[in-house]
Write a protein that holds these residues in place. Structure first.
Motif, mmCIF file in Angstrom:
data_model
loop_
_atom_site.group_PDB
_atom_site.id
_atom_site.type_symbol
_atom_site.label_atom_id
_atom_site.label_comp_id
_atom_site.label_asym_id
_atom_site.label_seq_id
_atom_site.Cartn_x
_atom_site.Cartn_y
_atom_site.Cartn_z
ATOM 1 N N THR A 119 -71.626 33.200 31.016
ATOM 2 C CA THR A 119 -71.432 32.971 32.446
ATOM 3 C C THR A 119 -71.452 31.486 32.765
ATOM 4 N N ALA A 120 -72.435 30.774 32.228
ATOM 5 C CA ALA A 120 -72.540 29.334 32.462
ATOM 6 C C ALA A 120 -71.335 28.597 31.892
ATOM 7 N N ALA A 121 -70.876 29.019 30.707
ATOM 8 C CA ALA A 121 -69.736 28.343 30.072
ATOM 9 C C ALA A 121 -68.461 28.542 30.895
ATOM 10 N N ALA A 122 -68.256 29.747 31.422
ATOM 11 C CA ALA A 122 -67.059 30.014 32.226
ATOM 12 C C ALA A 122 -67.087 29.218 33.526
ATOM 13 N N ILE A 123 -68.257 29.145 34.137
ATOM 14 C CA ILE A 123 -68.397 28.376 35.376
ATOM 15 C C ILE A 123 -68.154 26.902 35.120
ATOM 16 N N ASP A 124 -68.693 26.401 34.030
ATOM 17 C CA ASP A 124 -68.518 24.991 33.692
ATOM 18 C C ASP A 124 -67.057 24.672 33.389
ATOM 19 N N ALA A 125 -66.392 25.583 32.683
ATOM 20 C CA ALA A 125 -64.984 25.373 32.333
ATOM 21 C C ALA A 125 -64.103 25.247 33.566
ATOM 22 N N LEU A 147 -63.096 30.228 40.726
ATOM 23 C CA LEU A 147 -64.155 31.201 40.494
ATOM 24 C C LEU A 147 -63.575 32.490 39.912
ATOM 25 N N GLU A 148 -62.449 32.923 40.440
ATOM 26 C CA GLU A 148 -61.828 34.141 39.918
ATOM 27 C C GLU A 148 -61.332 33.947 38.491
ATOM 28 N N LEU A 149 -60.893 32.744 38.169
ATOM 29 C CA LEU A 149 -60.547 32.453 36.780
ATOM 30 C C LEU A 149 -61.783 32.545 35.890
ATOM 31 N N ALA A 150 -62.903 32.024 36.365
ATOM 32 C CA ALA A 150 -64.143 32.119 35.601
ATOM 33 C C ALA A 150 -64.518 33.580 35.376
ATOM 34 N N GLN A 151 -64.351 34.422 36.409
ATOM 35 C CA GLN A 151 -64.621 35.846 36.258
ATOM 36 C C GLN A 151 -63.750 36.458 35.166
ATOM 37 N N ALA A 152 -62.476 36.086 35.152
ATOM 38 C CA ALA A 152 -61.547 36.652 34.177
ATOM 39 C C ALA A 152 -61.796 36.117 32.770
ATOM 40 N N LEU A 153 -62.332 34.901 32.671
ATOM 41 C CA LEU A 153 -62.494 34.251 31.375
ATOM 42 C C LEU A 153 -63.847 34.521 30.725
ATOM 43 N N VAL A 154 -64.798 35.094 31.461
ATOM 44 C CA VAL A 154 -66.153 35.250 30.934
ATOM 45 C C VAL A 154 -66.189 36.171 29.708
ATOM 46 N N SER A 155 -65.202 37.047 29.591
ATOM 47 C CA SER A 155 -65.156 37.952 28.441
ATOM 48 C C SER A 155 -64.352 37.375 27.272
ATOM 49 N N SER A 156 -63.941 36.098 27.384
ATOM 50 C CA SER A 156 -63.139 35.430 26.334
ATOM 51 C C SER A 156 -61.888 36.228 25.982
ATOM 52 N N PRO A 157 -61.027 36.508 26.955
ATOM 53 C CA PRO A 157 -59.838 37.332 26.684
ATOM 54 C C PRO A 157 -58.822 36.591 25.822
ATOM 55 N N ARG A 158 -58.048 37.363 25.069
ATOM 56 C CA ARG A 158 -56.940 36.777 24.314
ATOM 57 C C ARG A 158 -55.704 36.628 25.187
ATOM 58 N N LEU A 159 -55.625 37.444 26.247
ATOM 59 C CA LEU A 159 -54.491 37.412 27.176
ATOM 60 C C LEU A 159 -55.026 37.273 28.595
ATOM 61 N N LEU A 160 -54.599 36.224 29.290
ATOM 62 C CA LEU A 160 -54.960 36.010 30.693
ATOM 63 C C LEU A 160 -53.740 36.318 31.545
ATOM 64 N N ILE A 161 -53.887 37.254 32.482
ATOM 65 C CA ILE A 161 -52.788 37.654 33.358
ATOM 66 C C ILE A 161 -53.102 37.202 34.773
ATOM 67 N N LEU A 162 -52.198 36.442 35.363
ATOM 68 C CA LEU A 162 -52.402 35.839 36.684
ATOM 69 C C LEU A 162 -51.280 36.274 37.610
#
Length: 268
Positions: A119-125, A147-162
Motif C-alpha cells: 500500500t505504501a509503495a503504491a501510494i509513493d509511486a 489515487l485510483e492508479l495506486a488502487q489498481a497497482l497495489v496488486s502488482s498487475p501485469r496488465l493495467l487497463i485504463l
C-alpha cells in the motif's frame, strides 16, 4: 526461445445488449509491455470490450485470453493479473487515500503480511505520500486519478487497463497522470491498455493504437503509420479519427453522456 502469450488476445468477440450490437466480430492483439490505445467515438464498443477483458461481462461469442488465460474459464486467475481504472470514479471520498488503497489490497487478495508495504509503495509511486492520510474528498482531480492508479497497482498487475483515465482533468493534471503511468511501466515492464478521447495523448504515449467504430476495428498500427496512411491528407491522429468516422459520429446514449459529465464534474 518460444515467445510467451500475448497480453491480450481477442478473436471474433461479439457482445450485444438486446438488439444493439456493441462489439461485432472483434479481433485484437496487445503485446506484452506495450502501451496500446483503443480509440473511437462514444458508443464504439470500447468500454464493452474492456469489461469483457476484465471478466465483468461474458463474451457472447468468440474468445478472449489474458496472458494465455481464458476470461471465461479462468476468471479469478485473470483478475489477479489485471489492474483496472474505470471511467467512473472508484475512490471513496470518506476514506483517506491510504485507506482506499489498503481496501483494494484486501479486495485483490494481497497477502496480509505484504499489504502495508505494498500500500505504501503504491501510494509513493503515485506521489501521494504526503496526502495519504487525508480524506480523498479533499484531493484535486489529478490526485484522485493518481489515487485510483495506486488502487489498481497495489496488486502488482501485469496488465493495467485504463478507461478514459484523464477525463475532466486540466492539461497539467493529465501530464502528471501520464508521467506516473510511464514511470511504473518503465520500472515493471507492465502492459497498458487505455481508452481515451484525447488524440494528442494517444499520439504521444501509445506504441500502437486501434480505431474502433460501430463495434469493429477500422484501423490499427503505430500513430505514425496511421497518420502516414492518409497520404499527406492528415497531420495528426485527429485527422485519422475523422477520416475513419467521418461525420457519422455516435455520441453515445444518455447514460454515456451522463456518466462522463458526472466524472468530469467530480474531478473538476
Amino acid at each position: 526461445m518460444t515467445p510467451g502469450p500475448a497480453a491480450v488476445e481477442v478473436r471474433g468477440l461479439r457482445h450485444t445488449f438486446g438488439d444493439t450490437v456493441a462489439v461485432d466480430d472483434l479481433d485484437l492483439t496487445v503485446q506484452p509491455g506495450e502501451i496500446f490505445g483503443l480509440l473511437g467515438p462514444n458508443g464504439a464498443g470500447k468500454t464493452t470490450t474492456i469489461r469483457v477483458i476484465t471478466t465483468l461481462l461474458p463474451p457472447m461469442a468468440g474468445s478472449v485470453t489474458v496472458f494465455g488465460l481464458d476470461v471465461n474459464g479462468r476468471k479469478m486467475a485473470v483478475r489477479r493479473l489485471v489492474g483496472y481504472v474505470p471511467q467512473l470514479l472508484s475512490a471513496d471520498g470518506a476514506l483517506s487515500g491510504r485507506e482506499n488503497v489498503a481496501l483494494f489490497a484486501r479486495l485483490f487478495d494481497v497477502p496480509r503480511a505484504q499489504r502495508r508495504e505494498r500500500t505504501a509503495a503504491a501510494i509513493d509511486a503515485m506521489g501521494l505520500s504526503e496526502a495519504a492520510d487525508r480524506p480523498a474528498s479533499t484531493y484535486s482531480g489529478g490526485m484522485v486519478r493518481r489515487l485510483e492508479l495506486a488502487q489498481a497497482l497495489v496488486s502488482s498487475p501485469r496488465l493495467l487497463i485504463l478507461d478514459e483515465p484523464t477525463i475532466g482533468l486540466d492539461p497539467v493534471a493529465r501530464s502528471g497522470v501520464w508521467e506516473r503511468i510511464l514511470d511504473v511501466r518503465q520500472q515493471t515492464g507492465m502492459t497498458v491498455l487505455v481508452t481515451t478521447h484525447y488524440m494528442d495523448e494517444a499520439e504521444q504515449y501509445c506504441d500502437r493504437v486501434a480505431l474502433m467504430h460501430r463495434g469493429r476495428i477500422r484501423a490499427m498500427g503505430t500513430p505514425g503509420e496511421l497518420i502516414a496512411s492518409l497520404d499527406g491528407a492528415g497531420e495528426s491522429l485527429d485527422d485519422v479519427f475523422r477520416s475513419y468516422t467521418g461525420d457519422d459520429l455516435d455520441s453515445g446514449g444518455f447514460r454515456d453522456v451522463r456518466a462522463a459529465r458526472r466524472t468530469a464534474r467530480r474531478l473538476g
